[in-house]
Design a protein around this motif. Structure first.
Motif, PDB file in Angstrom:
ATOM      1  N   ARG A  35      63.826  16.524  42.979  1.00 13.32           N
ATOM      2  CA  ARG A  35      64.307  17.910  43.158  1.00 13.32           C
ATOM      3  C   ARG A  35      63.577  18.839  42.191  1.00 13.32           C
ATOM      4  O   ARG A  35      63.148  19.929  42.555  1.00 13.32           O
ATOM      5  N   SER A  36      63.383  18.365  40.963  1.00 14.09           N
ATOM      6  CA  SER A  36      62.740  19.241  39.979  1.00 14.09           C
ATOM      7  C   SER A  36      61.255  19.466  40.314  1.00 14.09           C
ATOM      8  O   SER A  36      60.658  20.433  39.869  1.00 14.09           O
ATOM      9  N   LEU A  37      60.681  18.564  41.088  1.00 13.79           N
ATOM     10  CA  LEU A  37      59.265  18.718  41.435  1.00 13.79           C
ATOM     11  C   LEU A  37      59.055  19.443  42.768  1.00 13.79           C
ATOM     12  O   LEU A  37      57.925  19.697  43.167  1.00 13.79           O
ATOM     13  N   SER A  38      60.162  19.775  43.442  1.00 15.73           N
ATOM     14  CA  SER A  38      60.020  20.241  44.830  1.00 15.73           C
ATOM     15  C   SER A  38      59.284  21.590  44.950  1.00 15.73           C
ATOM     16  O   SER A  38      58.493  21.777  45.859  1.00 15.73           O
ATOM     17  N   ASP A  39      59.528  22.510  43.978  1.00 10.28           N
ATOM     18  CA  ASP A  39      58.815  23.797  44.060  1.00 10.28           C
ATOM     19  C   ASP A  39      57.320  23.591  43.854  1.00 10.28           C
ATOM     20  O   ASP A  39      56.488  24.191  44.541  1.00 10.28           O
ATOM     21  N   HIS A  40      57.013  22.718  42.902  1.00 10.00           N
ATOM     22  CA  HIS A  40      55.632  22.364  42.613  1.00 10.00           C
ATOM     23  C   HIS A  40      54.970  21.791  43.882  1.00 10.00           C
ATOM     24  O   HIS A  40      53.842  22.136  44.239  1.00 10.00           O
ATOM     25  N   GLN A  96      63.588  -1.539  49.678  1.00 11.59           N
ATOM     26  CA  GLN A  96      63.501  -0.303  50.475  1.00 11.59           C
ATOM     27  C   GLN A  96      62.542   0.687  49.789  1.00 11.59           C
ATOM     28  O   GLN A  96      62.520   0.792  48.557  1.00 11.59           O
ATOM     29  N   CYS A  97      61.798   1.399  50.630  1.00  9.45           N
ATOM     30  CA  CYS A  97      60.741   2.295  50.147  1.00  9.45           C
ATOM     31  C   CYS A  97      61.249   3.242  49.058  1.00  9.45           C
ATOM     32  O   CYS A  97      62.183   4.007  49.274  1.00  9.45           O
ATOM     33  N   ILE A  98      60.571   3.220  47.937  1.00 12.56           N
ATOM     34  CA  ILE A  98      60.928   4.059  46.795  1.00 12.56           C
ATOM     35  C   ILE A  98      60.529   5.522  47.059  1.00 12.56           C
ATOM     36  O   ILE A  98      61.057   6.446  46.446  1.00 12.56           O
ATOM     37  N   GLY A  99      59.563   5.719  47.991  1.00 14.53           N
ATOM     38  CA  GLY A  99      59.011   7.063  48.208  1.00 14.53           C
ATOM     39  C   GLY A  99      59.567   7.768  49.431  1.00 14.53           C
ATOM     40  O   GLY A  99      59.026   8.784  49.865  1.00 14.53           O
ATOM     41  N   ARG A 100      60.689   7.255  49.994  1.00 14.52           N
ATOM     42  CA  ARG A 100      61.124   7.818  51.281  1.00 14.52           C
ATOM     43  C   ARG A 100      61.545   9.285  51.172  1.00 14.52           C
ATOM     44  O   ARG A 100      61.266  10.079  52.061  1.00 14.52           O
ATOM     45  N   HIS A 101      62.175   9.663  50.053  1.00 14.14           N
ATOM     46  CA  HIS A 101      62.587  11.071  49.928  1.00 14.14           C
ATOM     47  C   HIS A 101      61.367  11.970  49.691  1.00 14.14           C
ATOM     48  O   HIS A 101      61.311  13.085  50.202  1.00 14.14           O
ATOM     49  N   VAL A 102      60.408  11.441  48.929  1.00 15.47           N
ATOM     50  CA  VAL A 102      59.166  12.203  48.721  1.00 15.47           C
ATOM     51  C   VAL A 102      58.482  12.411  50.066  1.00 15.47           C
ATOM     52  O   VAL A 102      58.058  13.515  50.409  1.00 15.47           O
ATOM     53  N   PHE A 103      58.398  11.325  50.841  1.00 15.83           N
ATOM     54  CA  PHE A 103      57.737  11.447  52.148  1.00 15.83           C
ATOM     55  C   PHE A 103      58.446  12.488  53.009  1.00 15.83           C
ATOM     56  O   PHE A 103      57.794  13.353  53.603  1.00 15.83           O
ATOM     57  N   ASN A 104      59.769  12.396  53.108  1.00 20.05           N
ATOM     58  CA  ASN A 104      60.489  13.300  54.006  1.00 20.05           C
ATOM     59  C   ASN A 104      60.237  14.757  53.620  1.00 20.05           C
ATOM     60  O   ASN A 104      59.925  15.588  54.473  1.00 20.05           O
TER      61      ASN A 104
END
Ligand code: HEM
Length: 455
Positions: free
Chosen positions: A116-121, A399-407
């Motif tokens: 969440r903190s990286l989302s604007d970036h 389970q994929c650690i990056g699934r939220h990043v991907f979405n």
């Protein structure tokens, strides 16, 4: 008096002697495996590859048993895991204590709070990378989809996940080397039991790709080993752990995890985003609905993370895309102990192949499985489904650690592109089909003409 039937009788799996149709298998392995899965209709199948007899497990209950309920018995080891182990070593893509340690160290980079903190970036990086398409769009030049999606994904991932610590010259070496590895691994992936002493197509390209990858990654390890800087990026997490966790962690461990994270964060997302365009070109109704939603919510603004929760159809389209093209299409496990799946005894040491690609295309699980229909992912319909009817990101402890990043990344990229352009797909050379490699890439280059949106 009641009579109990006693324990269920054990059954034999349906056997598919693939070595008898070897030419068909080598010509189009994916179609052949899909044919077998369809014929087995969700029952357990056993492939007879001559030298190896893996089980193919597709029914959602059985997938759940392997990935979740008996995850300690079904591990990432054995022959079928060998080609991936030669790439990723003892990293987060391995098993046992080595996996646990890497997972503990990398997990915080992917926590909901960090993401969440990286989302604007991330949104800024994506808007900048997508804006570079303005030039070909203005000049009426078509773009080649996979390299352009790759450029957008790499620009984003380097800034957001790798703390902007990879220089352009290094990225220019890593990107083509990864591409070579992802495509040349195909035969080793399909025929992992063939000894290394017997050459297979792709071996030389694989070694060349690995050499470039190693040289570049060890250079990076050298630069950041004792001075990773601050931040919530992959370098900081790995290099700090190397300094604080004691002698168990060396340069090879950092290299293995850098390669694992580079591969999983770039190849998967690039390929998934490439598949979107032929799907949308074939479904103008879906495209029109997507555009209308994006126009109403984003208009001519730059897309921001706050927009995403008001773009439910964008999410549904991405989910349906990963149903038909789950780029992590197959993952093997080996049984440590004897067990029974769906009445079929599986002995210790045997390989079980789990494939979201196959389960997502089962008629017994999905209506009209080959049709692209994002309506399957309305929240009500998704909730009513078996947890393991849809598992593009796997399940259980791995389970994929990056699934939220991907979405987030995929939804932002799709929205950014459609808010700026009306893409038109160039004619293809015959049907666009999936080709097996480390992921599921399209069998041919795809081109898009981007018409700027007139407001
Ligand atoms: C389309 C996008 C993606 C798909 C379809 C996908 C799929 C998967 C699947 C199926 C697994 C489970 C493998 C297994 O059980 O053996 C997995 C694991 C993993 N994925 Fe992804 N992935 C995607 C994107 C990403 C991204 C963006 C990252 C990182 C930023 C990532 C990092 C990982 C890692 C590190 C693991 C290993 C987790 C563990 O074993 O604990 N993936 N992925």
């Amino acid at each position: 008096m009641t009579v109990t039937a006693g324990p269920p009788r054990s059954r034999k799996p349906r056997n598919f002697p693939l070595y008898r149709t070897v030419s068909r298998f080598v010509r189009d392995p994916l179609r052949e495996i899909e044919r077998i899965s369809t014929a087995a209709g969700g029952e357990i199948a056993r492939l007879d590859l001559g030298a190896s007899h893996p089980y193919v497990v597709t029914h959602p209950d059985h997938v759940q048993q392997v990935l979740r309920k008996e995850s300690e018995n079904f591990v990432r080891d054995g022959t079928f895991w060998r080609p991936l182990h030669s790439l990723f070593g003892d990293s987060i893509m391995s098993e046992y204590a080595e996996w646990e340690l890497s997972k503990r160290i990398l997990q915080p980079v992917f926590s909901t709070r960090t993401i969440r903190s990286l989302s604007d970036h991330m949104a800024r990086a994506i808007n900048e990378a997508v804006a570079q398409l303005d030039e070909p769009a203005r000049e009426g030049r078509s773009i080649e989809v996979l390299p352009e999606m790759g450029r957008i994904v790499h620009d984003t991932v380097i800034k957001v996940l790798f703390g902007d610590k990879i220089r352009k010259a290094e990225a220019d070496r890593l990107i083509p080397a990864m591409e070579r590895l992802a495509t040349s691994i195909a035969f080793r992936f399909l025929l992992p039991f063939v000894p290394r002493s017997i050459p297979l197509p792709g071996d030389r390209a694989f070694s060349a790709g690995l050499q470039v990858m190693d040289e570049t990654l060890y250079e990076l390890v050298d630069r950041f080993r004792y001075d990773p800087g601050e931040g919530y990026d992959i370098f900081t997490a790995l290099c700090k752990a190397r300094m604080t966790e004691g002698s168990g962690l060396d340069d090879n461990w950092v290299r293995d995890n850098l390669l694992a994270m580079w591969a999983t964060s770039t190849e998967t997302t690039t390929v998934a985003l490439t598949w979107i365009w032929p799907m949308l070109a074939a479904h103008p109704d879906v495209t029109a609905r997507l555009r209308a939603e994006i126009e109403a919510v984003v208009g001519d603004e730059a897309v921001r993370p706050e927009h995403l929760h008001r773009l439910p159809y964008v999410k549904q389209v991405v989910q349906e895309l990963l149903r038909l093209y789950p780029v992590g299409w197959i993952f093997p496990r080996i049984a440590l102990k004897d067990t029974v799946i769906g009445g079929v005894p599986v002995e210790a040491g045997q390989t079980v192949l789990i494939s979201p690609f196959l389960t997502h295309r089962l008629e017994s699980v999905w209506e009209r499985p080959l049709e692209f229909d994002p309506e399957r992912f309305t929240p009500e319909r998704a909730r009513a489904r078996h947890r393991y009817a849809y598992f593009p990101f796997g399940g259980g402890p791995h389970q994929c650690i990056g699934r939220h990043v991907f979405n987030m990344e995929a939804e932002l990229i799709l929205t950014a592109i459609l808010s700026r352009y009306r893409p038109e797909m160039a004619p293809t050379e015959g049907p666009v089909q999936a080709r097996i490699g480390a992921t599921l890439r399209p069998n041919q280059p795809l081109h898009l003409l981007l018409h700027p949106v007139q407001r």
